[in-house]
Design a protein around this motif. Structure first.
Motif, PDB file in Angstrom:
ATOM      1  N   ILE A   3     -18.945  -1.725  -2.811  1.00 44.15           N
ATOM      2  CA  ILE A   3     -18.051  -2.576  -3.593  1.00 44.15           C
ATOM      3  C   ILE A   3     -17.624  -3.791  -2.777  1.00 44.15           C
ATOM      4  N   LEU A 148      -8.212  -0.915  -7.275  1.00 38.39           N
ATOM      5  CA  LEU A 148      -8.656   0.416  -6.877  1.00 38.39           C
ATOM      6  C   LEU A 148      -8.220   1.482  -7.881  1.00 38.39           C
ATOM      7  N   TRP A 153     -11.408   3.861  -7.681  1.00 39.17           N
ATOM      8  CA  TRP A 153     -12.125   3.699  -6.420  1.00 39.17           C
ATOM      9  C   TRP A 153     -11.230   4.137  -5.266  1.00 39.17           C
ATOM     10  N   ASP A 159     -16.984   1.898   2.158  1.00 43.41           N
ATOM     11  CA  ASP A 159     -17.544   1.637   0.835  1.00 43.41           C
ATOM     12  C   ASP A 159     -17.120   0.297   0.250  1.00 43.41           C
ATOM     13  N   ILE A 160     -16.057  -0.283   0.769  1.00 42.96           N
ATOM     14  CA  ILE A 160     -15.479  -1.490   0.188  1.00 42.96           C
ATOM     15  C   ILE A 160     -15.308  -2.551   1.274  1.00 42.96           C
ATOM     16  N   ILE A 178      -9.258  -1.476   4.399  1.00 45.79           N
ATOM     17  CA  ILE A 178     -10.470  -2.211   4.050  1.00 45.79           C
ATOM     18  C   ILE A 178     -10.655  -3.394   4.999  1.00 45.79           C
TER      19      ILE A 178
END
Length: 218
Positions: A3, A148, A153, A159-160, A178
């Motif tokens: 993502i 999110l 998410w 992943d992000i 993040i």
């Protein structure tokens, strides 16, 4: 799922002309003196009421100023903006490569959608994450939390990845664990970019950083 969270002002869109015009109109309506040029170059990105408070306005004055600014923007100020060269093509390639792409912008949701549609980004975006034009979801951290939670998410830095140009992009993403890629064609400073995990000076360099991030994830 990989993502990307994308800032809008200063990352996808050069919106400073319209934001500056609305900002100066707001100050004139409030009878407030204009700050210097250096200050004006840094106003794109943070919520407008935060910028007004930084000039010394009280909370009540800043909220009044926000309403003046929003009215100016609704009457056409939102349209005084253009996409940064190369960014539409890059977002298109990311989408074709199978990435999930959402915005995470402090711009009001209605204004963000209008300019992203006009500039051709909207078909390549899975979700428009934006601030409320007149509501409690105003900070970058709150916008990211909205993105999110709405999509289910998990905030996992593996992943992000966030892409933005200002310190509030970096700190807002960091609040959720993040990492951020800072882009230097926006409105930030080298001191702000230094706090990000990576810095990209061109869209081509940004594409390479995202490619390496994906490869590292396997």
């Amino acid at each position: 799922m990989s993502i990307l969270l994308l800032d809008v002002d200063g990352t996808l869109i050069d919106s400073l002309p319209g934001i500056r015009a609305g900002f100066l109109h707001t100050l004139d309506q409030l009878g407030w003196p204009h700050p210097d040029e250096e200050f004006q170059r840094r106003i794109a990105g943070p919520p407008m009421e935060v910028t007004l408070r930084s000039l010394g306005m009280s909370p009540a004055q800043a909220q009044a100023g926000l309403q003046v600014y929003l009215d100016y923007t609704r009457r056409g100020g939102w349209a005084d903006a253009t996409s940064f060269p190369g960014m539409l093509d890059l977002v298109h390639r990311w989408k074709d490569a199978g990435l999930t792409i959402a915005t995470a912008t402090s711009k009001g949701e209605g204004f963000a959608r209008l300019i992203l549609e006009r500039e051709g980004f909207l078909p390549h975006l899975d979700f428009i994450g934006a601030a409320q034009e007149d509501g409690p979801r105003r900070s970058k951290s709150a916008v990211i939390d909205h993105v999110l939670s709405t999509n289910g998410w998990a905030a996992d830095s593996h992943d992000i990845l966030m892409v933005g140009d200002r310190s509030h992009d970096i700190t807002g993403a960091a609040a959720h664990g993040i990492d951020t890629v800072a882009v230097s064609w926006g409105y930030g400073t080298p001191e702000e970019w230094a706090t990000a995990a990576h810095t990209a000076h061109t869209p081509q360099a940004l594409e390479g950083i995202v490619h390496d991030w994906l490869a590292a994830r396997g």
